[in-house]
Design a protein around this motif. Structure first.
Motif, PDB file in Angstrom:
ATOM      1  N   LYS A 105      -6.629   2.137 -24.029  1.00  0.00           N
ATOM      2  CA  LYS A 105      -7.129   2.445 -22.927  1.00  0.00           C
ATOM      3  C   LYS A 105      -7.625   1.281 -21.741  1.00  0.00           C
ATOM      4  N   LYS A 106      -8.220   0.287 -22.581  1.00  0.00           N
ATOM      5  CA  LYS A 106      -8.698  -0.892 -21.797  1.00  0.00           C
ATOM      6  C   LYS A 106      -7.584  -1.606 -21.282  1.00  0.00           C
ATOM      7  N   LEU A 107      -6.367  -2.040 -22.012  1.00  0.00           N
ATOM      8  CA  LEU A 107      -5.243  -2.788 -21.632  1.00  0.00           C
ATOM      9  C   LEU A 107      -4.616  -1.902 -20.569  1.00  0.00           C
ATOM     10  N   THR A 108      -4.573  -0.501 -20.671  1.00  0.00           N
ATOM     11  CA  THR A 108      -3.891   0.178 -19.606  1.00  0.00           C
ATOM     12  C   THR A 108      -4.610   0.042 -18.072  1.00  0.00           C
ATOM     13  N   ASP A 109      -5.929   0.172 -18.276  1.00  0.00           N
ATOM     14  CA  ASP A 109      -6.727  -0.086 -17.321  1.00  0.00           C
ATOM     15  C   ASP A 109      -6.699  -1.365 -16.558  1.00  0.00           C
ATOM     16  N   GLU A 110      -6.509  -2.783 -17.606  1.00  0.00           N
ATOM     17  CA  GLU A 110      -6.139  -3.803 -17.190  1.00  0.00           C
ATOM     18  C   GLU A 110      -4.907  -3.918 -16.334  1.00  0.00           C
ATOM     19  N   LEU A 111      -3.899  -3.375 -16.844  1.00  0.00           N
ATOM     20  CA  LEU A 111      -2.575  -3.257 -16.355  1.00  0.00           C
ATOM     21  C   LEU A 111      -2.577  -2.947 -14.969  1.00  0.00           C
ATOM     22  N   ILE A 112      -3.339  -1.657 -14.779  1.00  0.00           N
ATOM     23  CA  ILE A 112      -3.221  -0.939 -13.520  1.00  0.00           C
ATOM     24  C   ILE A 112      -4.110  -1.938 -12.295  1.00  0.00           C
ATOM     25  N   GLU A 113      -5.233  -2.589 -12.800  1.00  0.00           N
ATOM     26  CA  GLU A 113      -6.025  -3.468 -11.998  1.00  0.00           C
ATOM     27  C   GLU A 113      -5.028  -4.849 -11.469  1.00  0.00           C
ATOM     28  N   ARG A 114      -4.130  -5.235 -12.511  1.00  0.00           N
ATOM     29  CA  ARG A 114      -3.268  -6.359 -12.074  1.00  0.00           C
ATOM     30  C   ARG A 114      -2.347  -5.856 -11.059  1.00  0.00           C
ATOM     31  N   ILE A 115      -1.553  -4.708 -11.297  1.00  0.00           N
ATOM     32  CA  ILE A 115      -0.440  -4.243 -10.602  1.00  0.00           C
ATOM     33  C   ILE A 115      -1.136  -3.964  -8.986  1.00  0.00           C
ATOM     34  N   GLU A 116      -2.478  -3.666  -9.074  1.00  0.00           N
ATOM     35  CA  GLU A 116      -3.106  -3.482  -7.670  1.00  0.00           C
ATOM     36  C   GLU A 116      -3.337  -4.909  -6.960  1.00  0.00           C
ATOM     37  N   GLU A 117      -3.774  -5.866  -7.614  1.00  0.00           N
ATOM     38  CA  GLU A 117      -3.903  -7.105  -7.255  1.00  0.00           C
ATOM     39  C   GLU A 117      -2.378  -7.599  -6.597  1.00  0.00           C
ATOM     40  N   LEU A 118      -1.418  -7.222  -7.457  1.00  0.00           N
ATOM     41  CA  LEU A 118      -0.060  -7.744  -7.051  1.00  0.00           C
ATOM     42  C   LEU A 118       0.401  -7.000  -5.690  1.00  0.00           C
ATOM     43  N   LYS A 119       0.006  -5.776  -5.494  1.00  0.00           N
ATOM     44  CA  LYS A 119       0.282  -4.932  -4.491  1.00  0.00           C
ATOM     45  C   LYS A 119      -0.363  -5.345  -3.430  1.00  0.00           C
ATOM     46  N   GLN A 120      -1.901  -5.959  -3.658  1.00  0.00           N
ATOM     47  CA  GLN A 120      -2.689  -6.608  -2.402  1.00  0.00           C
ATOM     48  C   GLN A 120      -2.169  -7.804  -1.679  1.00  0.00           C
ATOM     49  N   GLU A 121      -1.560  -8.672  -2.693  1.00  0.00           N
ATOM     50  CA  GLU A 121      -1.139  -9.866  -2.142  1.00  0.00           C
ATOM     51  C   GLU A 121       0.422 -10.245  -1.813  1.00  0.00           C
ATOM     52  N   HIS A 122       1.021  -9.319  -2.489  1.00  0.00           N
ATOM     53  CA  HIS A 122       2.558  -9.360  -2.431  1.00  0.00           C
ATOM     54  C   HIS A 122       3.134  -8.252  -2.081  1.00  0.00           C
ATOM     55  N   THR A 123       2.622  -7.210  -1.555  1.00  0.00           N
ATOM     56  CA  THR A 123       3.428  -6.052  -0.867  1.00  0.00           C
ATOM     57  C   THR A 123       2.399  -5.462   0.299  1.00  0.00           C
ATOM     58  N   SER A 124       3.188  -4.519   1.031  1.00  0.00           N
ATOM     59  CA  SER A 124       2.490  -3.699   1.951  1.00  0.00           C
ATOM     60  C   SER A 124       2.332  -2.300   1.333  1.00  0.00           C
ATOM     61  N   LEU A 125       2.258  -1.989   0.186  1.00  0.00           N
ATOM     62  CA  LEU A 125       2.298  -0.811  -0.504  1.00  0.00           C
ATOM     63  C   LEU A 125       0.855  -0.339  -0.164  1.00  0.00           C
ATOM     64  N   LYS A 126       0.770   0.988  -0.364  1.00  0.00           N
ATOM     65  CA  LYS A 126      -0.777   1.738  -0.068  1.00  0.00           C
ATOM     66  C   LYS A 126      -1.472   1.225  -1.152  1.00  0.00           C
ATOM     67  N   LEU A 127      -2.716   0.777  -0.913  1.00  0.00           N
ATOM     68  CA  LEU A 127      -3.739   0.487  -2.079  1.00  0.00           C
ATOM     69  C   LEU A 127      -4.528   1.577  -2.245  1.00  0.00           C
ATOM     70  N   ARG A 128      -5.021   1.542  -3.573  1.00  0.00           N
ATOM     71  CA  ARG A 128      -6.120   2.425  -4.043  1.00  0.00           C
ATOM     72  C   ARG A 128      -7.178   2.620  -2.914  1.00  0.00           C
ATOM     73  N   ALA A 129      -7.690   1.623  -2.560  1.00  0.00           N
ATOM     74  CA  ALA A 129      -8.864   1.719  -1.622  1.00  0.00           C
ATOM     75  C   ALA A 129      -8.570   2.355  -0.261  1.00  0.00           C
ATOM     76  N   GLU A 130      -7.218   2.634   0.158  1.00  0.00           N
ATOM     77  CA  GLU A 130      -6.998   3.309   1.211  1.00  0.00           C
ATOM     78  C   GLU A 130      -6.767   4.882   0.935  1.00  0.00           C
ATOM     79  N   GLU A 131      -6.666   5.407  -0.330  1.00  0.00           N
ATOM     80  CA  GLU A 131      -6.597   6.803  -0.559  1.00  0.00           C
ATOM     81  C   GLU A 131      -7.633   7.494  -0.162  1.00  0.00           C
TER      82      GLU A 131
END
Lengths: 150, 150, 150, 150
Positions: free
Chosen positions: B124-150
């Motif tokens: 669970k901890k690792l999966t949460d970390e994974l999702i956190e890191r993917i969110e970072e990737l989205k924030q800095e490298h994509t224009s995908l919808k972020l969790r903070a926008e939902e």
């Protein structure tokens, strides 16, 4: 202390996403994600107005710099420092074409990252289900400490 | 409508856990885990007092039945229906030994389930970390919808 | 049937990685990863020789196109079709700067993807451990079918 | 060096699974799972024949002990040491009932463990998919070292 945000070279069509991404890289550890989204929307609105005044077309390449400060968890733009360079597509054909290619590649990257995110969210769901089922096993078949007891 | 809880044969030393486990199996979908924990603690206290009155030793085997109702999300014991059978170790040697073996095996099972739970919590901890890191990737490298926008 | 590979605009310093990435996108579903790695190394060697002949410096921007065919699971380059455009940094300053920025951003992206890969590999290890522990539980505490029986 | 396997008290109907589980606990780290499965099948056949000779019915409770050695990765039973105690259901009613309850509870436990195993196997599939997709991302969007290069 002021920080300078610079978009680097980017097609006019993609300036807004670029502003936000750069701002995330600069400010993520200092302010909340929601504030970054709000502040970039504010700046992007201002840039959009300048674009209309300058008659920028979306195929042109631009480079934007602006200073900001962080105050009480908010991002405050120094609009006096806002500087927009415009390179017209007709005159800078290769630059415009190169940046279009970059944009295209970013779209492909986004699709792949989105697919990875979906897998990760499914992993999360399954992991939660696993923990739920282990808790059931503990409740009915062991005397281990339960989560409801913690 | 009354439901009957029965512990089946169990060593006196293990009655309390057995009561709780059986109650979880009977009531989990109807009341909150916290209420099951509370109600089994209440009943177990009463059984404990009866054991002292009956001079039950922990190696004896017992079988306990009692009715209960669920009312407004709470478990209400019908203490008039409480019935405790006691089989003295001295007289029922093999039964006592068999139930001791069962207890021993349950302890081993618990250790294994606890180890699996730890692995699951690390997942669970690792999966949460994974999702956190993917969110970072989205924030800095994509224009995908972020969790903070939902 | 010949397919055209095009690197798009890219700094000379980064042509080799770009060739390989584009080839993966074009040929991944048709040939083995190892063949893509081999074929791009072969082409990159040839381009490198051309660069020396053309006196290309690593800050220059280039655009390379070449045709290839897939024959019996191998990639065969049509070197007659190889075309290399060179834009000297001195003359195309902004183009060179823009592509340098792109390269820089790709390096940051790589770091983030590498971190995500590490998390994923750890998830895999933990999942394997989980399955191993569940198998142990099955072996000692159940009569469920074991993996060794399948 | 001989090791003693003891089933403890168990219903005749469940002796075979119990033999195998106990053997796994005693020998897992010393011989292959396949050998444990083979050796328990061999012993169980022999016990079955003794049961017929002794006219054991499946509701009776039994306790079986036997010595074995490990030789060149194989389990060798010392059949001379085989000892079977039988407690007839009619005479040991409570013992038979208690062991029947234990069996019933084990069946419920098995269902829960099976469900957890399914979740874990799905987690494995998803994790493999995640790693596959990250490899694709690396191939087309980075110059990171690929698995095919290792």
């Amino acid at each position: 202390m002021a920080v300078k945000l610079s978009t680097g070279y980017v097609r006019a069509s993609g300036y807004a996403h670029k502003v936000r991404r750069v701002l995330f890289a600069l400010a993520r550890k200092k302010v909340e994600p929601k504030e970054i989204i709000r502040a970039s929307a504010e700046l992007n609105q201002r840039i959009f107005e300048e674009f209309q005044r300058l008659n920028v077309s979306k195929e042109d390449v631009v480079r934007i710099t602006v200073d900001f400060r962080i105050k009480d968890g908010s991002i405050v733009w120094d609009y006096d420092s806002l500087r927009i360079e415009v390179y017209r597509k007709g005159e800078e054909e290769r630059l415009a074409k190169a940046m279009e290619e970059v944009e295209e590649r970013e779209r492909e990257l986004e699709e792949k990252i989105k697919a990875i995110e979906e897998v990760a969210l499914n992993l999360k769901k399954l992991t939660d289900e696993l923990i739920e089922r282990i808790e059931e096993l503990k409740q009915e078949h062991t005397s281990l400490k339960l989560r409801a007891e913690e």
